[in-house]
Structure formats: structure tokens, C-alpha cells
Design an enzyme around this catalytic site. Structure first.
Site, PDB file in Angstrom:
ATOM      1  CB  SER A 150      19.059   6.981  -9.699  1.00  0.00           C
ATOM      2  OG  SER A 150      18.560   7.153 -10.987  1.00  0.00           O
ATOM      3  CG  HIS A 183      21.082  11.448 -11.833  1.00  0.00           C
ATOM      4  ND1 HIS A 183      19.888  11.622 -11.173  1.00  0.00           N
ATOM      5  CD2 HIS A 183      21.179  10.119 -12.086  1.00  0.00           C
ATOM      6  CE1 HIS A 183      19.275  10.454 -11.040  1.00  0.00           C
ATOM      7  NE2 HIS A 183      20.041   9.521 -11.573  1.00  0.00           N
TER       8      HIS A 183
END
Length: 396
Positions: A165, A371
Site C-alpha cells: 500500500s 486490501h
């Protein structure tokens, strides 16, 4: 005006939560462990980490943890509001522990502002200018200092990097802005790459549309840090999220799954309440959030937008310049999840076209993967690890 009222209401809600949990039966919250940290986790799983204190060129003092091994060192870079802890949080099920058990020399970073990196040689976190950073500073200052420390300590010629990320964003900044570091990094495995953000869905899209207004409100209220690990808001949030049934449903399913993609089957209630909740969120600056909001708004991977006048002073242009991804020469792998609301496949496809040395692009097979599964998923051995191990075998 509505945004201002929303912010005030949010602060009041956190205050109410804090007061409420002062009266909660403490037996319900015995598993809230604010002292659990990287060292206690690693030792729990049979490892003895080494801590390095790394000082950046602009004076921030970062905690870098190492679990020693052999071969090319691997530097792990965490995401937004996260820390080194997430890489080993599942013990033998965590990517960091799996690679350590295979004999790799593993190094775990902590960017400025999180729970482990809240020091500076001349200023302190109570001062506003301590928090004047976003992922650009991570890329320009933090990662170079970390890499140089690793190379000096091991006498290796290069490092491999595994980033998640915001860690990927920071690597794109580094390798496009300080080109000499392309010669110090052999391979970057990007998990949930964050660069372009044009196709992010609501509610993040909805919030990003008010980035400037929200940032102005933060400034007016002198709020420079978001959910610092030791803050009253985070302590209240951990108490709330620790509640049986309700905490899991609200915090994981209601909040994290809504913004990052729903795959609750991969993160069990007990694991969320007993483990994730004791380590996340770990703190960062309001500017970090604002910078991402600007990228989403402008549909461009660019430097921080200070407004026309200050941009002219900083960049000699009224508009912030874009990072030149074509300058990245390092071998790059992009691993993408199909149900990730932050790292969207269509946005990663745009990134892919601009990289000149991409060695692997994989859309991972689990359709529900979101995610957070890259770090916290219960069964990553089935849908993530084989690709990571193969890329390391071929190119590491």
C-alpha cells in the site's frame, strides 16, 4: 460548513466513547494489550529481533527491526496507519515469519510518525512541524536512510523490497526522484500498489472530494496526527473494537471492509479483536491523508499541492509536478487483489504501462481478496505466498 460540523461531531463521539468505556467492565477488555509490540510478537514466535535506530537526513529517528538471516536483505515497508507489526502479526501465517523461517535476512521498517518512530533530533511530536510530511518524505528521506543502514550493516550490494500500500507509493517516489537508489534496490514486490487512484469507489471517493476542506478544518483545530497509537481517540477506538460481537461487526465489517473491500471470512473475529486491534492503527500525519486525497482528485501521481502561490515558491510552477515513473529502472512486481477498493486493477493497469522493468504482474486468484488480506488474511499460503516466493526465486 457541513464538513466542519461532521469533524466536531466526530470528536464529540470519540469523547463519549472514551467516557463510556471508563465504566465498561474491565473483564470485557482484558485482551486489550497496548504494550504488545514487535519484540514481544517476534519472541512469541521464537525469534530474537535486533533494533536499529536510523536517523534521516532531515533529522527523524526511525526504528528498524531485523530478524537476521542470509542472502540479499529484504526490507519490508508498511502501509498507511500501519507499522512493522503487521508483517508478523499472524505468526507462522505471516509473510515476514514465513520468509524468516526460510532463512531470509528480514528488515522491518517504521516510517516517521508511527508508534515506533516518534522522535526527531531537534523537534518533538507536540510541535506542528514534526507532522509536516506525507509519503513523499518517506520516499525522499526515510527509505534511503533505511536502505543505507542495511547495506552498511550487511555489506550487501543491494536490497530487495516487499512493500504494501503506502509503502509501494513511497518506493515509486524514491526510485523516480532519487535515481541513484535504482542501483541499490534489486527488486520491489509491490503488494496492493498505490499510485493512481482514479477508480476508487465510495466512500473513500466521497471523502476525497472534500480533501481541501477537511485539511483546512484539521489545521484550524491544530490536528496534525490521525489516530496516533497512544492518543485518546485510538484508545477509545480499541476499547470499542474489542467488544464481543459488536466491535468486530462495527470496526472490521462496518468500517475497514467498507473502505478496503469485504472479505471478512479471511479475518476471524478473535484475530481482529485480540491481535489487529492491539497494533492498528499506529498513527500518521493528516498530510499523508491529504496527499492521497489530492492524487484522487487530480487523477495524477503528483507532488503535494500547497496551492498556486506556495507551489510557485516550491516548484516554480502553479501546479505540483508529477513523479516521473519512467525513471524507475529497478525490477518491479505488481501483485493485485480483485476485491481491493484502494488498489484497483484498472488503476494498476495504468501504472503498469509506465514501468520500464516490470518482471511480474499478477492478479491474485482469490476473488474476495481485499486490501488487508495481503497482511492479515488467514489463508495467504493458498493465494499470495506462491507468487511472492516464485518472484523472489526468479528475480531476488
Amino acid at each position: 460548513m457541513l464538513t466542519g460540523l461532521y469533524f466536531i461531531r466526530t470528536r464529540l463521539i470519540f469523547g463519549i466513547i472514551l467516557i463510556t468505556f471508563a465504566f465498561v467492565d474491565e473483564r470485557q477488555c482484558l485482551f486489550i494489550n497496548n504494550s504488545s509490540n514487535f519484540f514481544s510478537l517476534a519472541q512469541k514466535y521464537g525469534y530474537k529481533p535486533v533494533k536499529y535506530e536510523v536517523t534521516t537526513d532531515d533529522g527523524y529517528m526511525l526504528s528498524l527491526f531485523r530478524i537476521p538471516g542470509n542472502g540479499t536483505p529484504i526490507l519490508f515497508l508498511h502501509g498507511l496507519e500501519d507499522s512493522s507489526d503487521s508483517w508478523i502479526l499472524r505468526g507462522k501465517g505471516s509473510l515476514g515469519i514465513k520468509l524468516t523461517s526460510k532463512g531470509y535476512d528480514c528488515w522491518f521498517a517504521n516510517f516517521r510518525g508511527n508508534r515506533y518512530s516518534r522522535k526527531h533530533v531537534t523537534i518533538n511530536p507536540d510541535q506542528e512541524r514534526f507532522w509536516d510530511f506525507s509519503f513523499e518524505e518517506f520516499g525522499i528521506y526515510d527509505i534511503p536512510a533505511l536502505i543505507d543502514t542495511i547495506l552498511n550493516s550487511t555489506h550487501a550490494s543491494k536490497v530487495n523490497v516487499i512493500a504494501h500500500s503506502q509503502g509501494t507509493t513511497s518506493m515509486f517516489v524514491l526510485l523516480s526522484s532519487r535515481e541513484e537508489y535504482n542501483d541499490k534496490v534489486n527488486l520491489v514486490i509491490n503488494l496492493a500498489p498505490m499510485c493512481f487512484m482514479e477508480n476508487i469507489p465510495p466512500p473513500v471517493l466521497s471523502m476525497a472530494q472534500y480533501t481541501n476542506e477537511i485539511n483546512d478544518i484539521f489545521k484550524n483545530f491544530s490536528v496534525n496526527e490521525v489516530l496516533g497509537f497512544y492518543s485518546a481517540e485510538s484508545k477509545a477506538l480499541r476499547s470499542l473494537c474489542a467488544l464481543p460481537l459488536f466491535g468486530y461487526r462495527l470496526c472490521l465489517i462496518g468500517i475497514l471492509s467498507t473502505i478496503g473491500g469485504n472479505d471478512a471470512a479471511e479475518i476471524e473475529s478473535d484475530f481482529f479483536r485480540y491481535h489487529i486491534n492491539n497494533h492498528f492503527p499506529a498513527g500518521t500525519s493528516t498530510k499523508s491523508f491529504a496527499h492521497y486525497g489530492q492524487i484522487l482528485q487530480h487523477k495524477s501521481f503528483q507532488r503535494y499541492d500547497y496551492g498556486d502561490l506556495e507551489n510557485m515558491n516550491k516548484y516554480a510552477s502553479s501546479k505540483p509536478p508529477e513523479y516521473d515513473l519512467g525513471k524507475i529502472r529497478t525490477k518491479t512486481a505488481l501483485l493485485v487483489a480483485q476485491n481491493d477498493n484502494f488498489s484497483r486493477i484498472s488503476d494498476v493497469e495504468r501504472l503498469k504501462k509506465q514501468l520500464v522493468n516490470m518482471v511480474n504482474y499478477t492478479i491474485l486468484p482469490r476473488k474476495q481478496m481485499n486490501h488487508y488480506d495481503f497482511l492479515w488474511g488467514a489463508n495467504t499460503k493458498d493465494y499470495l505466498d506462491p507468487t511472492v516466493f516464485e518472484v523472489l526465486r526468479q528475480f531476488g
